[in-house]
Design an enzyme around this catalytic site. Structure first.
Site, PDB file in Angstrom:
ATOM      1  N   GLU A 152       0.834  -1.206   0.000  1.00 13.69           N
ATOM      2  CA  GLU A 152       0.000   0.000   0.000  1.00 13.69           C
ATOM      3  C   GLU A 152       0.872   1.261   0.000  1.00 13.69           C
ATOM      4  O   GLU A 152       1.837   1.365   0.757  1.00 13.69           O
ATOM      5  CB  GLU A 152      -0.860  -0.029   1.280  1.00 13.69           C
ATOM      6  CG  GLU A 152      -1.786   1.164   1.450  1.00 13.69           C
ATOM      7  CD  GLU A 152      -2.600   1.092   2.748  1.00 13.69           C
ATOM      8  OE1 GLU A 152      -2.325   0.201   3.583  1.00 13.69           O
ATOM      9  OE2 GLU A 152      -3.506   1.924   2.910  1.00 13.69           O
ATOM     10  N   LYS A 193      -9.310   2.527  -1.901  1.00 15.16           N
ATOM     11  CA  LYS A 193      -9.578   1.972  -0.571  1.00 15.16           C
ATOM     12  C   LYS A 193     -10.921   2.476  -0.056  1.00 15.16           C
ATOM     13  O   LYS A 193     -11.260   3.656  -0.235  1.00 15.16           O
ATOM     14  CB  LYS A 193      -8.451   2.389   0.369  1.00 15.16           C
ATOM     15  CG  LYS A 193      -8.431   1.703   1.717  1.00 15.16           C
ATOM     16  CD  LYS A 193      -7.146   2.101   2.466  1.00 15.16           C
ATOM     17  CE  LYS A 193      -6.984   1.354   3.782  1.00 15.16           C
ATOM     18  NZ  LYS A 193      -5.691   1.707   4.417  1.00 15.16           N
ATOM     19  N   CYS A 217      -5.496  -3.126   2.451  1.00 19.35           N
ATOM     20  CA  CYS A 217      -5.329  -3.199   3.913  1.00 19.35           C
ATOM     21  C   CYS A 217      -6.651  -3.262   4.668  1.00 19.35           C
ATOM     22  O   CYS A 217      -7.335  -4.283   4.612  1.00 19.35           O
ATOM     23  CB  CYS A 217      -4.480  -2.019   4.373  1.00 19.35           C
ATOM     24  SG  CYS A 217      -3.653  -2.305   5.957  1.00 19.35           S
ATOM     25  N   SER A 258       0.690  -2.075   7.535  1.00 19.76           N
ATOM     26  CA  SER A 258       0.139  -2.443   8.839  1.00 19.76           C
ATOM     27  C   SER A 258       1.279  -2.497   9.842  1.00 19.76           C
ATOM     28  O   SER A 258       2.093  -3.413   9.818  1.00 19.76           O
ATOM     29  CB  SER A 258      -0.550  -3.800   8.695  1.00 19.76           C
ATOM     30  OG  SER A 258      -1.414  -4.049   9.751  1.00 19.76           O
ATOM     31  N   GLY A 267      23.761   8.944  27.221  1.00 22.40           N
ATOM     32  CA  GLY A 267      24.313   9.001  28.566  1.00 22.40           C
ATOM     33  C   GLY A 267      24.146   7.645  29.220  1.00 22.40           C
ATOM     34  O   GLY A 267      23.059   7.066  29.194  1.00 22.40           O
ATOM     35  N   ILE A 270      19.650   0.129  34.245  1.00 18.43           N
ATOM     36  CA  ILE A 270      19.272  -0.863  33.234  1.00 18.43           C
ATOM     37  C   ILE A 270      18.762  -0.213  31.939  1.00 18.43           C
ATOM     38  O   ILE A 270      18.992  -0.730  30.842  1.00 18.43           O
ATOM     39  CB  ILE A 270      18.246  -1.872  33.801  1.00 18.43           C
ATOM     40  CG1 ILE A 270      18.055  -3.036  32.810  1.00 18.43           C
ATOM     41  CG2 ILE A 270      16.918  -1.194  34.123  1.00 18.43           C
ATOM     42  CD1 ILE A 270      17.424  -4.257  33.414  1.00 18.43           C
TER      43      ILE A 270
END
EC number: 6.3.5.1
Lengths: 549, 549
Positions: B41, B112, B148, B182, B298, B303
């Site tokens: 698309e 569409k 789609c 999508s 930085g 974590i």
């Protein structure tokens, strides 16, 4: 039949405040002997409520508010705007509805058919369009009730495939009522009057139109609710940028009469006056609705921060405005003097915090990395960002909101430092081109000198290096702004703009700068919208797009 | 009939690159003896092109590209997606179209009908929906071509009032082809397969489906193009997160056969693996399509920055990642050590720049204003913002893009410093909850320790004051994330969430924090979207709204 038009300032999601305002207006209208009082589109929840609408609880709160309002409607009717559940299994979950309430009951529900989904509007994100249209009978009159855009499908350039009034007119209504949420732009009043007048004339019906007033973050609603006779003449217009309620009588012959003096303006206010008034309301409502009172800003001695400071002083009172002068080693003496003169003219608070020791500390810390590389935009931006850190520290310590002072020309071409002078809670003049900022300064000086004359006449400079001028990097603002109007507001392509007579190289450079600055604009504060095409929600551009870059 | 499915990585507005890719694929397909090759698309311009679509020139460039592509289609046909002018006087200016091109000519145009206008989608902003549906005859086969969303109007909860295939099926097609754009979310693959399989089964037709692959700023397209037999079984699935073209034969009995080994997965990849692969592609394409090669960030020893650093090293190569350690007086020794261990594990570049002298300079400059007021969030934020100024200075000097390291939990509740750790060109894990960040770290350590174990097991801290822990201000992340999933991703109201068994006070606190942080999120970088509801364009909230605050 006596009809009140209540042009009120709502607050998105503040059901208590909105409901109380509406109920108070119903009581006032009853005292005035009105049969019907009309409120604006989606007044119950405020406009635009955006994705709050996707929460069931939010829709339930709207419904509870409507019940409270209905309980007040004894011996009087009212029209309110409210989001409601779409009862059909297909389509979006909601309708954008109007309730016609009489004697404590919702007597009729009208759903919006034409859902604006352009510029800042996203209504098809939430609402299913109506396909059925029925008039409402009330006290011997038949009302054709529509919601905002429902009257805006122009004949010349129809954006929609239907036109609700074409169906409603077949039911022989006596009057049109339209409830709206139509935001301000400096050219919007003429357009609004022309389109609504066309409707009154085409359907040969009087038309009463109620708009919102007040600002919701970037969107400013100007009010200017309107009344037309069945020949399409505007016979009354409610004031701009302020709450107001007025009453009209629909006679048995279909005429509109009223007892107050018409506030239809023989001459429209100038664009600059409207922009000025809109921004003042925009600042005031942003602070009030956010629960804040005090503004802070960096004052450079240049025209942008001077105009923003003066607008803030007008909106919030000078005692609630803190202007901080943040000189560097490149700041000129006249800049400091111009800034101090402005502070004195306004009577606002001020502080002076020099940044040289801070920028030195940054440059020393970076010495191992930067070594002996020449001074460039990295060091320029350190100055701008050091100022932002200081202003934000003041904000965090004392509870200010930082005002952004970038103008639309700068925002367009990316002439500003991200996380530096592009910081702030709200951008005050980010939809005002530099050439309009000068006009705004002159307008604000119309009675006495508030913006120092020297601030207005000196060549604009960021003062981030010795003898810097904006024109070192950019075309003259008159040329730049003229090109930007074509590209940003009129969405003309390069070939079309060049054909208008602009220098090809300049046009290509400007368009390239605009497109390369998308990533900066993505992270800037909401901008008070005063033009038909502001940066922000109304202009959605890809960041990694490779077009004109 | 031999049909190629070309799953390619396009670049918005980069007509030269997109056109060349498409033409090369047509040549390859011809060599392979294909009769037809199918592209995704709006492949000609890339997806989503957003307001570029409002420029006439942009649409002309699409048309020029289509002409070049058509010229290549001799003895082969192709299907491409392209925006085209709406020929009717009413409605939006454009259609979202598919061209069926054969022998140098556009033989058929399909528009569409179902235009997604929710979450990140704004298609009704630009396109008029189609109301007419016709199959395409080609080499003795009748093709039902849709775009789609046209196949996504589910039976159970229909979002639209029409279903194009219900009309097309009456024309007795032999095969369905669907071209799509999508975007990825960790749960999207199952949903996609289920909905497409439903269509194949319902209409008893084989179905070929072609998706985009590649990232466009925040949106990641995962590919995963699909082929179904007429019983609704998925018989092949193209690989995820990579370009790929595969060929299929539609037999005279309506079966789909192919010569390669099916890549249908016996078991779906885990959510975390998909998130990992999606983010790596997202980083890579953001840099590549922006014309940059080198990232900076930085590194705190925590974590979040560790995981972002490792993801960037994987996407760009460790030699293109600069990790900067920016210790303050509150940074712990173990944080510095953990950060250094990570740098060593990855082999990326690093620098250490202490910020204490800089924060001292700020505090001294502010001494006249702050006097002896106690240390609070103002001083905490000065640290975070000083780091941002240093990182941006490095960026400006050397041409890096700064990576933002905020996770979705922090972004949700506003646990971060605007213009400080919330800076960056792209947010890498802003759609990954903290509890998922731990899973991501474990996944990335599946073969060897990349993220130091101590980084994973120590209690999260911003280290902006002595002994600070995230849990001083926030609930435990497991609880927080569970509430956020309900509120942000599932849009449940407080009452519904409390009913699920969460502590009422905690729920109200969390929802209030989320709603109060809208103004911060407004100014943060685009966030790589890996969930069905990411912060950014897909979630649009008022800033001054008073709802749950």
């Amino acid at each position: 039949m006596k009809i009140g038009l209540a042009q009120l300032n709502y607050h998105i999601g503040n059901f208590e405040s909105n409901t109380n305002k509406i109920i108070q207006s119903i009581r006032d209208a009853k005292q005035k002997g009105a049969d019907l009082v009309v409120f604006a589109e989606l007044c119950v929840c405020g406009y635009p409520a955006r994705d709050f609408l996707e929460f069931n609880e939010f829709i339930e709160l709207c419904n509870e508010a409507a019940q409270k309002i209905a309980a007040e409607c004894q011996d009087i009717a009212c029209i309110i705007g409210i989001p409601t559940h779409n009862n059909k299994p297909e389509g979006k979950d909601l309708n954008n509805s109007a309730y016609f309430i009489e004697n404590g009951q919702v007597k009729a529900i009208v759903n919006k058919a034409l859902l604006p989904n352009y510029d800042i509007f996203d209504e098809y994100r939430y609402f299913e369009p109506s396909t059925q249209f029925n008039c409402i009978d009330f006290k011997g009159k038949r009302i054709a009730l529509t919601i905002c855009e429902d009257l805006w499908n122009t004949i010349e350039n129809p954006l929609y495939v239907t036109r609700p009034m074409d169906t409603l007119i077949e039911q022989n209504p006596d009057v049109m009522i339209n409830i709206a949420a139509s935001p301000f732009a400096y050219n919007h009043d003429e357009e609004r009057i022309a389109i609504l007048s066309d409707n009154a004339r085409r359907y040969k019906l009087p038309l009463l139109y109620v708009n919102h007033v007040g600002a919701q973050t970037e969107l400013i609603f100007d009010g200017g609710s309107l009344v037309f006779d069945k020949q399409g003449n505007a016979v009354d217009e409610l004031p701009y940028f302020t709450e107001h309620t007025a009453y009209y009588t629909l006679t048995d012959t279909g005429e509109i009469t009223f007892e107050h003096q018409t506030t239809i303006k023989p001459q429209r206010d100038s664009d600059i006056q409207q922009i000025h008034d809109g921004i003042v309301l925009g600042i005031r409502d942003y602070f009030y609705k956010s629960g804040f009172k005090q503004a802070i800003l960096g004052l450079s001695g240049g025209i942008d921060s001077a105009v923003v400071c003066a607008l803030a002083a007008e909106a919030l009172g000078p005692e609630n405005v803190m202007a901080v002068l943040l000189p560097s080693k490149f700041s000129t003496d006249h800049s400091l003097k111009d800034a101090k003169d402005l502070v004195e003219n306004l009577g606002c608070k001020s502080e002076v915090i020099a940044i040289e020791k801070i920028t030195n500390a940054f440059e020393e810390a970076l010495h191992p990395q930067f070594k002996n590389l020449p001074f460039n935009i990295a060091e320029e931006n350190i100055q701008s960002r050091s100022r932002a850190v200081l202003l934000m520290a003041m904000t965090n310590k004392f509870g200010y909101i930082l005002l952004n002072t970038s103008n639309k020309s700068e925002v367009a071409v990316g002439y500003g430092t991200l996380y530096g002078d592009m910081c702030g809670g709200i951008s005050v003049i980010g939809d005002v081109f530099k050439s309009q900022v000068f006009q705004l300064a002159r307008y604000m000086n119309r009675e006495r000198e508030i913006i120092p004359e020297n601030t207005i006449i000196k060549p604009p400079s960021a003062e981030l290096r010795p003898d810097q001028k904006d024109t070192d990097s950019l075309p003259e603002y008159d040329t730049l702004d003229a090109i930007l109007v074509q590209y940003v507001e009129h969405r003309r392509s390069s070939a079309e703009i060049i054909k208008q007579g602009f220098d090809e190289e300049t046009v290509r450079k400007v368009l390239r700068l605009v497109n390369l600055a998308e990533h900066k604009r993505y992270q800037t504060p909401p901008i008070l919208r005063v033009s038909p095409k502001a940066f922000g929600m109304g202009r959605r551009m890809p960041l990694v797009g490779k077009y004109l870059t």
